[in-house]
Design a protein around this motif. Structure first.
Motif, PDB file in Angstrom:
ATOM      1  N   GLY A 262      90.935  32.291  -0.001  1.00 16.00           N
ATOM      2  CA  GLY A 262      90.349  33.381   0.680  1.00 16.00           C
ATOM      3  C   GLY A 262      89.085  32.780   1.247  1.00 16.00           C
ATOM      4  N   ARG A 263      88.680  33.253   2.433  1.00 20.47           N
ATOM      5  CA  ARG A 263      87.756  33.079   3.277  1.00 20.47           C
ATOM      6  C   ARG A 263      86.951  34.288   3.629  1.00 20.47           C
ATOM      7  NH1 ARG A 263      87.640  28.617   6.568  1.00 20.47           N
ATOM      8  NH2 ARG A 263      85.576  29.306   7.202  1.00 20.47           N
ATOM      9  N   HIS A 264      85.665  34.469   3.566  1.00 17.54           N
ATOM     10  CA  HIS A 264      84.783  35.654   3.956  1.00 17.54           C
ATOM     11  C   HIS A 264      83.493  35.064   4.499  1.00 17.54           C
ATOM     12  CE1 HIS A 264      81.163  38.211   3.209  1.00 17.54           C
ATOM     13  NE2 HIS A 264      82.128  39.157   3.397  1.00 17.54           N
ATOM     14  N   GLN A 265      83.111  35.794   5.661  1.00 17.21           N
ATOM     15  CA  GLN A 265      81.819  35.639   6.343  1.00 17.21           C
ATOM     16  C   GLN A 265      81.178  36.936   7.024  1.00 17.21           C
ATOM     17  OE1 GLN A 265      81.866  32.047   8.786  1.00 17.21           O
ATOM     18  NE2 GLN A 265      80.196  32.388   9.779  1.00 17.21           N
ATOM     19  N   ARG A 266      80.147  36.864   6.937  1.00 20.77           N
ATOM     20  CA  ARG A 266      79.505  37.997   7.674  1.00 20.77           C
ATOM     21  C   ARG A 266      78.828  37.641   8.784  1.00 20.77           C
ATOM     22  NH1 ARG A 266      75.322  41.975   4.680  1.00 20.77           N
ATOM     23  NH2 ARG A 266      77.540  42.780   3.970  1.00 20.77           N
ATOM     24  N   PHE A 267      79.054  38.196  10.078  1.00 24.03           N
ATOM     25  CA  PHE A 267      78.342  38.105  11.399  1.00 24.03           C
ATOM     26  C   PHE A 267      77.851  39.371  11.799  1.00 24.03           C
ATOM     27  CE2 PHE A 267      82.789  36.345  10.549  1.00 24.03           C
ATOM     28  CZ  PHE A 267      82.695  34.871  11.359  1.00 24.03           C
ATOM     29  N   GLU A 268      76.832  38.943  12.508  1.00 25.67           N
ATOM     30  CA  GLU A 268      75.910  39.775  13.390  1.00 25.67           C
ATOM     31  C   GLU A 268      76.632  40.495  14.310  1.00 25.67           C
ATOM     32  OE1 GLU A 268      72.716  40.936  12.102  1.00 25.67           O
ATOM     33  OE2 GLU A 268      72.724  39.576  10.507  1.00 25.67           O
ATOM     34  N   TYR A 269      76.337  41.771  14.594  1.00 23.25           N
ATOM     35  CA  TYR A 269      77.201  42.342  15.630  1.00 23.25           C
ATOM     36  C   TYR A 269      76.551  41.990  17.081  1.00 23.25           C
ATOM     37  CZ  TYR A 269      80.627  45.688  16.886  1.00 23.25           C
ATOM     38  OH  TYR A 269      81.549  46.766  17.487  1.00 23.25           O
ATOM     39  N   THR A 270      76.851  40.687  17.386  1.00 26.81           N
ATOM     40  CA  THR A 270      76.253  40.419  18.637  1.00 26.81           C
ATOM     41  C   THR A 270      77.259  39.704  19.394  1.00 26.81           C
ATOM     42  OG1 THR A 270      75.564  38.149  17.636  1.00 26.81           O
ATOM     43  CG2 THR A 270      73.744  40.022  17.799  1.00 26.81           C
ATOM     44  N   ASP A 271      77.196  39.339  20.608  1.00 22.11           N
ATOM     45  CA  ASP A 271      78.206  38.744  21.423  1.00 22.11           C
ATOM     46  C   ASP A 271      78.341  37.241  20.904  1.00 22.11           C
ATOM     47  OD1 ASP A 271      78.755  40.974  23.093  1.00 22.11           O
ATOM     48  OD2 ASP A 271      77.385  40.343  24.645  1.00 22.11           O
ATOM     49  N   GLU A 272      77.551  36.498  20.532  1.00 20.35           N
ATOM     50  CA  GLU A 272      77.487  35.221  20.083  1.00 20.35           C
ATOM     51  C   GLU A 272      78.134  35.149  18.846  1.00 20.35           C
ATOM     52  OE1 GLU A 272      74.254  31.491  18.550  1.00 20.35           O
ATOM     53  OE2 GLU A 272      73.598  33.481  19.443  1.00 20.35           O
ATOM     54  N   ASP A 273      77.750  36.171  17.812  1.00 18.57           N
ATOM     55  CA  ASP A 273      78.681  36.035  16.639  1.00 18.57           C
ATOM     56  C   ASP A 273      80.174  36.236  16.705  1.00 18.57           C
ATOM     57  OD1 ASP A 273      76.247  34.971  15.357  1.00 18.57           O
ATOM     58  OD2 ASP A 273      76.449  36.459  13.657  1.00 18.57           O
ATOM     59  N   ILE A 274      80.480  37.315  17.667  1.00 18.49           N
ATOM     60  CA  ILE A 274      81.874  37.691  17.882  1.00 18.49           C
ATOM     61  C   ILE A 274      82.825  36.352  18.319  1.00 18.49           C
ATOM     62  CG2 ILE A 274      83.296  38.993  19.598  1.00 18.49           C
ATOM     63  CD1 ILE A 274      81.207  41.225  19.411  1.00 18.49           C
TER      64      ILE A 274
END
Length: 315
Positions: A22-34
């Motif tokens: 399993g993999r999990h990661q949190r991304f900021e809701y920005t174009d860069e993190d998308i």
């Protein structure tokens, strides 16, 4: 590979598996993190997320434009899936993993963005619903204020001014929607008006909530979405509950169809026959009107999908 995504206002959590891990990661809701999400997951991945108001729209559109497969699921479906799994943990990470498992176990429908015209209609329609809701709340407050021992004249004048302003905004918004619908769905709008008792407001509402009737392949799915499908509550010999309709869909659309049913039972031949049959069976007036509203919705679906005006021969 299924990628489950739980979306918040400022970030989103993604869960997927690589070689059974399993993999999990949190991304900021920005174009860069998308872009980072796209880089870390393969092109063949299928991204699954809940319909979270407007927050999911930008991410779903970016993934779709990148050529990735996307599915947007009703939050109630995920909630019921969580209950079925006896989930006891509620967090962003756990929700992303839950959505991933749902995507692996259930059939998924592909998501595609609406056209610019439909998006504009939906946003204006949402604003209209907000205005109507605010007017209803104001009317309730005004009625409650009138029951004071000595109603305040200043408050009464302020309420009257606000009500006048809301009425003006509602009329302006309704005119804007009518102009847009006539421009983008001219023929469909005119065909819907050929159904006896269906007026301009109901036709406009039908077109907007169904995306020009392109959202549904069969009438049963449409009836379930609007919330006029009949329900049964029976089991064995001891459970014999009262049936009704599944009010899981569009409340305002149901309200408009219900209002149309009052005239349809006299001017719409098929609805008139339905009214006579149900009345002869002793059905209550409200049950009869709901059945007529259901009939009107089916007639609207037929008129929209056959590209033909209303005909008493086929009604």
């Amino acid at each position: 590979m299924i990628v489950g995504i739980d979306i918040s206002k400022k970030w989103f959590d993604a869960a997927w598996q690589v070689d059974g891990q399993g993999r999990h990661q949190r991304f900021e809701y920005t174009d860069e993190d998308i872009g980072q999400l796209l880089a870390q997951t393969p092109e063949a991945a299928h991204y699954v997320m809940e319909a979270t108001g407007t927050y999911h729209a930008r991410l779903a559109l970016r993934l779709h434009e990148s050529g990735r497969r996307v599915s947007v699921v009703n939050p109630l479906v995920i909630k019921r899936f969580s209950q079925m799994q006896l989930s006891r943990v509620k967090s962003d990470r756990a929700d992303a993993e839950l959505i991933r498992r749902y995507g692996e176990q259930q059939p998924l429908s592909p998501w595609a963005p609406a056209t610019d015209e439909v998006l504009e209609l939906q946003q204006a329609h949402g604003w209209l619903n907000d205005l109507i809701g605010e007017r209803t709340r104001l009317l309730n407050r005004r009625e409650a204020h009138a029951h004071h021992a000595k109603p305040n004249a200043f408050v009464i004048s302020q309420m009257a001014a606000q009500l006048q302003q809301l009425d003006g905004q509602i009329k302006t918004c309704e005119r804007h929607l009518e102009v847009m619908v006539k421009k983008s769905f001219t023929e469909l709008f005119e065909r819907l008006l050929t159904i006896p008792s269906i007026g301009a407001k109901t036709a406009i509402e039908l077109i907007i909530v169904t995306d020009g009737f392109r959202r549904f392949e069969d009438v049963k799915a449409l009836c379930a979405y609007i919330g006029v499908s009949p329900t049964t509550f029976r089991s064995g010999s001891s459970v014999n509950g009262k049936g009704g309709i599944a009010k899981l869909g569009q409340g305002r659309m149901r309200q408009l169809l219900y209002l149309c049913s009052w005239t349809a039972k006299t001017c719409n031949p098929a609805c008139r026959a339905l009214y006579a049959r149900l009345k002869a069976l002793g059905k209550p007036p409200k049950v009869i009107n709901v059945a007529i509203a259901h009939k009107l919705l089916r007639q609207a679906f037929a008129v929209a999908t056959t590209n033909a005006p209303f005909s008493t021969e086929y009604a």
